[in-house]
Design a protein around this motif. Structure first.
Motif, mmCIF file in Angstrom:
data_model
loop_
_atom_site.group_PDB
_atom_site.id
_atom_site.type_symbol
_atom_site.label_atom_id
_atom_site.label_comp_id
_atom_site.label_asym_id
_atom_site.label_seq_id
_atom_site.Cartn_x
_atom_site.Cartn_y
_atom_site.Cartn_z
ATOM 1 N N PRO A 197 9.731 2.978 14.692
ATOM 2 C CA PRO A 197 10.339 3.225 13.384
ATOM 3 C C PRO A 197 9.753 4.459 12.716
ATOM 4 O O PRO A 197 8.682 4.955 13.084
ATOM 5 C CB PRO A 197 10.006 1.953 12.610
ATOM 6 C CG PRO A 197 8.762 1.438 13.251
ATOM 7 C CD PRO A 197 8.884 1.772 14.704
ATOM 8 N N ALA A 198 10.444 4.930 11.675
ATOM 9 C CA ALA A 198 10.038 6.175 11.022
ATOM 10 C C ALA A 198 8.664 6.085 10.376
ATOM 11 O O ALA A 198 7.985 7.112 10.222
ATOM 12 C CB ALA A 198 11.089 6.581 9.991
ATOM 13 N N TRP A 199 8.217 4.884 9.996
ATOM 14 C CA TRP A 199 6.891 4.801 9.374
ATOM 15 C C TRP A 199 5.775 5.147 10.345
ATOM 16 O O TRP A 199 4.648 5.451 9.930
ATOM 17 C CB TRP A 199 6.650 3.442 8.724
ATOM 18 C CG TRP A 199 6.724 2.209 9.573
ATOM 19 C CD1 TRP A 199 7.793 1.366 9.697
ATOM 20 C CD2 TRP A 199 5.674 1.639 10.389
ATOM 21 N NE1 TRP A 199 7.485 0.313 10.533
ATOM 22 C CE2 TRP A 199 6.186 0.451 10.965
ATOM 23 C CE3 TRP A 199 4.359 2.005 10.657
ATOM 24 C CZ2 TRP A 199 5.442 -0.352 11.820
ATOM 25 C CZ3 TRP A 199 3.601 1.210 11.511
ATOM 26 C CH2 TRP A 199 4.144 0.048 12.082
ATOM 27 N N LYS A 200 6.078 5.178 11.645
ATOM 28 C CA LYS A 200 5.072 5.603 12.608
ATOM 29 C C LYS A 200 4.721 7.088 12.460
ATOM 30 O O LYS A 200 3.705 7.546 13.000
ATOM 31 C CB LYS A 200 5.545 5.317 14.024
ATOM 32 C CG LYS A 200 5.384 3.857 14.447
ATOM 33 C CD LYS A 200 3.909 3.443 14.498
ATOM 34 C CE LYS A 200 3.692 2.076 15.127
ATOM 35 N NZ LYS A 200 3.719 2.091 16.581
ATOM 36 N N ALA A 201 5.541 7.846 11.734
ATOM 37 C CA ALA A 201 5.200 9.250 11.468
ATOM 38 C C ALA A 201 3.894 9.368 10.687
ATOM 39 O O ALA A 201 3.230 10.406 10.726
ATOM 40 C CB ALA A 201 6.334 9.929 10.711
ATOM 41 N N ILE A 202 3.533 8.323 9.987
ATOM 42 C CA ILE A 202 2.267 8.321 9.230
ATOM 43 C C ILE A 202 1.072 8.214 10.169
ATOM 44 O O ILE A 202 0.015 8.816 9.918
ATOM 45 C CB ILE A 202 2.262 7.152 8.222
ATOM 46 C CG1 ILE A 202 3.334 7.382 7.160
ATOM 47 C CG2 ILE A 202 0.890 6.948 7.598
ATOM 48 C CD1 ILE A 202 3.577 6.171 6.277
ATOM 49 N N TRP A 230 -10.762 7.412 7.511
ATOM 50 C CA TRP A 230 -12.188 7.498 7.194
ATOM 51 C C TRP A 230 -12.420 7.393 5.682
ATOM 52 O O TRP A 230 -13.344 6.711 5.224
ATOM 53 C CB TRP A 230 -12.756 8.802 7.723
ATOM 54 C CG TRP A 230 -14.202 9.017 7.374
ATOM 55 C CD1 TRP A 230 -14.713 9.885 6.446
ATOM 56 C CD2 TRP A 230 -15.329 8.336 7.931
ATOM 57 N NE1 TRP A 230 -16.083 9.793 6.391
ATOM 58 C CE2 TRP A 230 -16.492 8.840 7.300
ATOM 59 C CE3 TRP A 230 -15.472 7.340 8.897
ATOM 60 C CZ2 TRP A 230 -17.777 8.386 7.613
ATOM 61 C CZ3 TRP A 230 -16.741 6.885 9.215
ATOM 62 C CH2 TRP A 230 -17.881 7.404 8.569
ATOM 63 N N GLU A 231 -11.567 8.035 4.901
ATOM 64 C CA GLU A 231 -11.707 8.000 3.437
ATOM 65 C C GLU A 231 -11.616 6.584 2.909
ATOM 66 O O GLU A 231 -12.378 6.193 2.013
ATOM 67 C CB GLU A 231 -10.622 8.872 2.810
ATOM 68 C CG GLU A 231 -10.634 8.922 1.299
ATOM 69 C CD GLU A 231 -9.531 9.806 0.749
ATOM 70 O OE1 GLU A 231 -9.068 9.523 -0.378
ATOM 71 O OE2 GLU A 231 -9.106 10.766 1.437
ATOM 72 N N PHE A 232 -10.712 5.782 3.461
ATOM 73 C CA PHE A 232 -10.496 4.421 2.971
ATOM 74 C C PHE A 232 -11.428 3.396 3.621
ATOM 75 O O PHE A 232 -11.514 2.247 3.148
ATOM 76 C CB PHE A 232 -9.047 3.996 3.195
ATOM 77 C CG PHE A 232 -8.047 4.852 2.467
ATOM 78 C CD1 PHE A 232 -8.285 5.285 1.174
ATOM 79 C CD2 PHE A 232 -6.858 5.246 3.085
ATOM 80 C CE1 PHE A 232 -7.363 6.079 0.500
ATOM 81 C CE2 PHE A 232 -5.935 6.038 2.412
ATOM 82 C CZ PHE A 232 -6.192 6.457 1.115
ATOM 83 N N LEU A 257 0.115 11.508 -0.697
ATOM 84 C CA LEU A 257 -0.382 11.280 0.650
ATOM 85 C C LEU A 257 0.671 11.635 1.696
ATOM 86 O O LEU A 257 0.338 12.181 2.760
ATOM 87 C CB LEU A 257 -0.825 9.830 0.809
ATOM 88 C CG LEU A 257 -2.065 9.412 0.010
ATOM 89 C CD1 LEU A 257 -2.371 7.938 0.239
ATOM 90 C CD2 LEU A 257 -3.270 10.269 0.389
ATOM 91 N N LEU A 258 1.917 11.340 1.438
ATOM 92 C CA LEU A 258 2.985 11.733 2.358
ATOM 93 C C LEU A 258 2.997 13.246 2.543
ATOM 94 O O LEU A 258 3.166 13.758 3.660
ATOM 95 C CB LEU A 258 4.340 11.258 1.833
ATOM 96 C CG LEU A 258 4.624 9.761 1.933
ATOM 97 C CD1 LEU A 258 5.770 9.373 1.010
ATOM 98 C CD2 LEU A 258 4.941 9.359 3.378
ATOM 99 N N THR A 259 2.787 13.967 1.472
ATOM 100 C CA THR A 259 2.767 15.423 1.547
ATOM 101 C C THR A 259 1.542 15.916 2.297
ATOM 102 O O THR A 259 1.629 16.861 3.096
ATOM 103 C CB THR A 259 2.811 16.027 0.130
ATOM 104 O OG1 THR A 259 4.000 15.573 -0.533
ATOM 105 C CG2 THR A 259 2.794 17.545 0.175
ATOM 106 N N ASP A 300 -2.863 -1.074 6.825
ATOM 107 C CA ASP A 300 -3.235 -0.890 5.421
ATOM 108 C C ASP A 300 -3.029 0.568 5.005
ATOM 109 O O ASP A 300 -2.558 0.834 3.889
ATOM 110 C CB ASP A 300 -4.692 -1.296 5.220
ATOM 111 C CG ASP A 300 -5.204 -0.965 3.816
ATOM 112 O OD1 ASP A 300 -4.776 -1.638 2.858
ATOM 113 O OD2 ASP A 300 -6.023 -0.032 3.692
ATOM 114 N N LEU A 301 -3.359 1.485 5.904
ATOM 115 C CA LEU A 301 -3.163 2.907 5.600
ATOM 116 C C LEU A 301 -1.685 3.222 5.373
ATOM 117 O O LEU A 301 -1.329 3.931 4.423
ATOM 118 C CB LEU A 301 -3.714 3.753 6.747
ATOM 119 C CG LEU A 301 -3.479 5.264 6.640
ATOM 120 C CD1 LEU A 301 -4.165 5.842 5.417
ATOM 121 C CD2 LEU A 301 -3.950 5.977 7.910
#
Length: 385
Positions: free
Chosen positions: A256-261, A272-274, A73-75, A62-63
């Motif tokens: 994959p590249a989304w794992k950078a998140i 924690w925020e969400f 958020l990416l930044t 979800d995050l």
């Protein structure tokens, strides 16, 4: 949950080496340590480990979905702007993930607390999936453990199932930095699991990957690397010489590249925020004053630190512990301090694995300090009521 002392097997070094585990000793000290094991009940595993692992994995997914739809958020996660599209497209195009590992504080006296998500390049896989299972089977066979003893460990079969979802008509390359026995052991094990599904699984050192004038990544024979498992973190790749060639290379990357998140600790304050107040999370916040001393009862973690490096904590009693390392630049977070449980003279951390989207098993690490490092001992476990 308890720790039980036991005699180690005769010739255990040769036995684990015959299974491809050559990094059982690190800097002259034990890494694999079978002089004891941790024992869990089935209820502790299913309710306190497996269930929270599934919940945390779903919260992590979800995050990612929230972050890829937010430049802000990416930044905040320090992902370079030129790679925002790469990260977002890899998620929206459903590029497959193979594995990840949550690290838990747990002693069976309360809910497991997740302290981080190793989502891009987790190691300790060979010893968790194979070596501790072979240890269990031998101890049952020789009568040291009863036939009813099991492990929370379906890692190998779940990896085979995960690889079965990949196409088998093109080679699948597995890469690691040359000279790292641990990394090579991990990628060789993954190659073995992939080959069981009929995949043409090949090794290549990361340093041997070439780039053609047309922007294709190739092996030493000039063959296009169409699929690549890289035991090399995205945050490094973004800043390396060939990083800008990734987008146009046509290579499919695992992870994959989304794992950078998820592979940097900036995800912890967002999680924690969400999901504020979730019983398996610790309060965490972006560190707005990294130049100031760590507050009492908190831990400072650089976004991109690994294996405990550059972690700084101040316990609730004011004890100050610092682990030196190379991650001295970049943003950091503060996470509420929660002590690792102590069994005998060792502080204990549980790594809970996810293969694809499936909770699949655990590996346990011990250290003489409150910070788990690359030299921390791996200890097997047993599930037995």
């Amino acid at each position: 949950m308890k720790k039980i002392r036991i005699e180690e097997r005769a010739n255990w070094q040769q036995k684990v080496e015959s299974a491809g585990f050559f990094f059982h000793t690190v800097e002259g000290a034990r890494y694999w340590d079978e002089r004891g094991f941790y024992q869990f009940t089935h209820e502790q595993i299913t309710q306190d480990i497996e269930g929270p692992t599934q919940a945390l994995h779903e919260m992590s997914m979800d995050l990612v979905d929230r972050v890829v739809n937010s430049e802000e958020l990416l930044t905040r996660l320090a992902i370079p702007s030129r790679f925002h599209d790469l990260v977002c497209d890899s998620w929206k195009e459903k590029h497959a993930s193979l594995y990840s590992r949550f690290d838990f504080i747990y002693d069976a006296n309360g809910p497991a607390k997740m302290i981080e998500n190793n989502a891009d390049t987790p190691t300790s896989l060979l010893e968790a999936a194979s070596i501790q299972l072979l240890w269990l089977e031998e101890l049952i066979h020789q009568g040291t453990l009863p036939p009813t003893a099991t492990q929370y460990n379906t890692l190998a079969e779940d990896l085979v199932s995960a690889f079965a979802s990949f196409e088998t008509d093109t080679p699948f390359y597995f890469s690691a930095i040359s000279g790292s026995i641990e990394d090579r052991g991990t990628t060789d094990f993954l190659r073995k699991m992939a080959s069981l599904t009929g995949i043409d699984a090949r090794h290549i050192d990361i340093e041997d990957i070439g780039l053609t004038d047309a922007g294709r990544f190739v092996d030493l024979d000039g063959n296009w690397i169409e699929r690549l498992f890289k035991l090399h973190p995205w945050e490094h790749m973004f800043h390396e010489r060939y990083g800008t060639a990734i987008t146009g290379s046509g290579t499919g990357f695992v992870e994959p590249a989304w794992k950078a998140i998820l592979s940097n600790k900036g995800m912890l304050p967002l999680l924690w925020e969400f999901n504020k107040g979730h019983p398996n999370l610790l309060p965490a916040f972006f560190d707005a004053a990294a130049e100031k001393p760590v507050p009492t009862g908190w831990v400072r973690k650089p976004f991109f630190s690994r294996e405990g490096a550059n972690i700084e904590l101040r316990t609730s009693d004011g004890e100050h512990i610092v682990e030196e390392g190379p991650y001295t630049e970049g943003p950091s977070i503060l996470q509420e301090f929660s002590p690792l449980p102590k069994f005998d003279d060792s502080f204990t951390l549980i790594g809970s694995w996810v293969i694809g989207d499936v909770p699949s098993g655990i590996g346990i690490r011990e250290d003489d300090t409150l910070i788990t490092k690359n030299t921390s001992r791996f200890v097997p476990h047993v599930v037995l009521d």
